[in-house]
Design a protein around this motif. Structure first.
Motif, mmCIF file in Angstrom:
data_model
loop_
_atom_site.group_PDB
_atom_site.id
_atom_site.type_symbol
_atom_site.label_atom_id
_atom_site.label_comp_id
_atom_site.label_asym_id
_atom_site.label_seq_id
_atom_site.Cartn_x
_atom_site.Cartn_y
_atom_site.Cartn_z
ATOM 1 N N SER A 169 8.726 2.916 9.803
ATOM 2 C CA SER A 169 9.628 1.844 8.960
ATOM 3 C C SER A 169 9.444 0.567 9.571
ATOM 4 O O SER A 169 9.695 -0.403 8.921
ATOM 5 C CB SER A 169 10.941 2.508 9.257
ATOM 6 O OG SER A 169 11.528 2.286 10.263
ATOM 7 N N GLY A 193 10.709 -1.119 -0.232
ATOM 8 C CA GLY A 193 11.490 0.249 -0.844
ATOM 9 C C GLY A 193 11.132 1.294 0.102
ATOM 10 O O GLY A 193 11.927 2.247 0.324
ATOM 11 N N ALA A 194 9.910 1.497 0.674
ATOM 12 C CA ALA A 194 9.409 2.440 1.595
ATOM 13 C C ALA A 194 10.322 2.453 2.851
ATOM 14 O O ALA A 194 10.613 3.510 3.270
ATOM 15 C CB ALA A 194 7.787 2.444 1.925
ATOM 16 N N VAL A 196 13.425 1.392 3.030
ATOM 17 C CA VAL A 196 14.686 1.973 2.536
ATOM 18 C C VAL A 196 14.690 3.435 2.804
ATOM 19 O O VAL A 196 15.431 4.173 3.046
ATOM 20 C CB VAL A 196 15.099 1.350 1.306
ATOM 21 C CG1 VAL A 196 16.478 2.097 0.736
ATOM 22 C CG2 VAL A 196 15.360 -0.063 1.428
ATOM 23 N N LEU A 197 13.672 4.274 1.988
ATOM 24 C CA LEU A 197 13.628 5.605 2.141
ATOM 25 C C LEU A 197 13.474 6.178 3.369
ATOM 26 O O LEU A 197 13.889 7.142 3.513
ATOM 27 C CB LEU A 197 12.303 6.024 0.903
ATOM 28 C CG LEU A 197 12.526 5.605 -0.533
ATOM 29 C CD1 LEU A 197 11.293 5.875 -0.973
ATOM 30 C CD2 LEU A 197 13.723 6.375 -1.038
ATOM 31 N N CYS A 200 16.746 6.371 4.910
ATOM 32 C CA CYS A 200 17.713 7.642 4.318
ATOM 33 C C CYS A 200 17.026 8.772 4.893
ATOM 34 O O CYS A 200 17.874 9.546 5.353
ATOM 35 C CB CYS A 200 17.532 7.287 2.800
ATOM 36 S SG CYS A 200 18.196 6.088 2.175
ATOM 37 N N LEU A 201 15.803 8.909 5.210
ATOM 38 C CA LEU A 201 15.176 10.094 5.519
ATOM 39 C C LEU A 201 15.607 10.317 7.116
ATOM 40 O O LEU A 201 16.136 11.504 7.638
ATOM 41 C CB LEU A 201 13.699 9.906 5.525
ATOM 42 C CG LEU A 201 12.949 11.184 5.961
ATOM 43 C CD1 LEU A 201 13.473 12.589 4.951
ATOM 44 C CD2 LEU A 201 11.244 11.170 5.980
ATOM 45 N N THR A 245 20.061 0.187 6.577
ATOM 46 C CA THR A 245 19.543 0.743 5.284
ATOM 47 C C THR A 245 20.387 -0.091 3.988
ATOM 48 O O THR A 245 19.528 -0.252 2.998
ATOM 49 C CB THR A 245 19.740 2.046 5.123
ATOM 50 O OG1 THR A 245 19.039 2.861 6.332
ATOM 51 C CG2 THR A 245 19.073 2.828 4.040
ATOM 52 N N ALA A 249 18.431 -2.289 1.334
ATOM 53 C CA ALA A 249 18.501 -1.936 -0.147
ATOM 54 C C ALA A 249 19.147 -3.248 -0.821
ATOM 55 O O ALA A 249 18.610 -3.572 -2.091
ATOM 56 C CB ALA A 249 19.476 -0.768 -0.369
ATOM 57 N N TRP A 252 16.245 -5.578 -1.075
ATOM 58 C CA TRP A 252 15.349 -5.140 -2.317
ATOM 59 C C TRP A 252 15.789 -5.565 -3.520
ATOM 60 O O TRP A 252 14.834 -6.085 -4.261
ATOM 61 C CB TRP A 252 14.979 -3.602 -2.164
ATOM 62 C CG TRP A 252 14.081 -3.118 -2.820
ATOM 63 C CD1 TRP A 252 12.769 -2.841 -2.710
ATOM 64 C CD2 TRP A 252 14.185 -2.670 -4.270
ATOM 65 N NE1 TRP A 252 11.925 -2.437 -3.852
ATOM 66 C CE2 TRP A 252 13.028 -2.239 -4.801
ATOM 67 C CE3 TRP A 252 15.227 -3.059 -5.246
ATOM 68 C CZ2 TRP A 252 12.790 -2.050 -6.063
ATOM 69 C CZ3 TRP A 252 15.121 -2.388 -6.796
ATOM 70 C CH2 TRP A 252 13.669 -2.192 -7.183
#
Length: 292
Positions: A169, A193-194, A196-197, A200-201, A245, A249, A252
């Motif tokens: 990240s 966006g990656a 943010v994902l 979350c992961l 995060t 978002a 973004w």
């Protein structure tokens, strides 16, 4: 904030009177009173605390919304930009001190308290008279075996996976920054966006780790000094990842709406600074909590 600069760089923008500090103080007071009642098992404590927190979230949305609107309308100049940067630097410094206190507690417990209880140095008589059967070693839940027997989480399982996720990240947020400076909007949105994902992961795997620790390893916050320091450090870090995060978002969405350009994008930079700080803290945490 995009910090779009006004034509007159000699003028410092002074915002009008704001109602948000007043409502924010009410929200914090309500949440604190509710939390006190909740801890004392009053019937109203939980509801009041959650209401205060919800009110505080509303205040933050309104307050940050005002700042964003001032920014996109071009009311900020270079001097305001500098003040924002200094404010973010001091905020991150306060976070360094915040985690420094917790790592200090971990160091004190491991390097001083346990050896004393085990009979090292000035603790010889304490060990002989009170805890003669106790041998200091880490991890430990103390001579009283508080919380009962437990197992620790191997460093080379989910913690290593989460380390790789956060390191990745850090790369994606850097690529997003380069895309922004190159006016590559698509690249900005993809890499941001990656990030943010990935955040979350990370949180998903940390939740999995906590469930495993509680249900199968008997590693809880009541597992003596090890359990308390483990959850204190990983829990507060997880909270910071959650906030980071959410911030990513929001950035973004602002990037999607075209709030930033290649020259003026401090709102993006501030969140990127914060995210890199979160990465560094996790690397230190991974080393001293999981590996050593």
């Amino acid at each position: 904030m995009a910090t779009t600069h006004s034509p007159d760089a000699s003028l410092y923008y002074v915002p009008p009177s704001s109602r948000w500090p007043f409502f924010g103080s009410i929200a914090l007071f309500t949440a604190a009173v509710g939390a006190g009642g909740w801890l004392n098992d009053t019937p109203w404590g939980r509801v009041v605390c959650l209401f205060g927190l919800a009110l505080m979230v509303g205040v933050l949305f309104g307050w940050f919304g005002d700042v964003i609107r001032e920014s996109v309308r071009g009311r900020y100049n270079r001097q305001v930009d500098v003040s924002f940067r200094m404010g973010m630097i001091w905020f991150i410094f306060s976070e360094v001190m915040f985690f420094g206190a917790f790592f200090g507690a971990l160091f004190y417990a491991r390097q001083l308290s346990l050896p004393w209880l085990g009979g090292t140095g000035d603790g010889m008589m304490t060990n002989a008279l009170l805890w003669d059967a106790f041998t200091s070693a880490w991890p430990s839940n103390g001579p009283g075996a508080v919380g009962g027997a437990y197992q620790t989480i191997p460093a080379w399982g989910l913690p290593l996976v989460n380390t790789l996720i956060l390191l990745t990240s850090g790369v994606t947020i850097t690529l997003a920054h380069h895309a922004l400076k190159a006016a590559n909007r698509r690249g900005l949105l993809v890499w941001l966006g990656a990030t943010v994902l990935l955040g979350c992961l990370f949180l998903f795997f940390q939740a999995e780790e906590y469930i495993h620790a509680y249900s199968e390893l008997n590693l809880t916050m009541r597992s003596g000094i090890y359990g308390s320091t483990f959850y204190m450090l990983t829990g507060f870090h997880g909270l910071h990842v959650t906030l980071g995060t959410i911030m990513l978002a929001v950035i973004w969405l602002r990037s999607y709406r075209g709030h930033f350009n290649s020259d003026d994008h401090f709102g993006f930079e501030a969140v990127a600074w914060y995210w890199h700080f979160v990465d560094v803290v996790w690397l230190i945490l991974f080393l001293f909590v999981y590996v050593l």
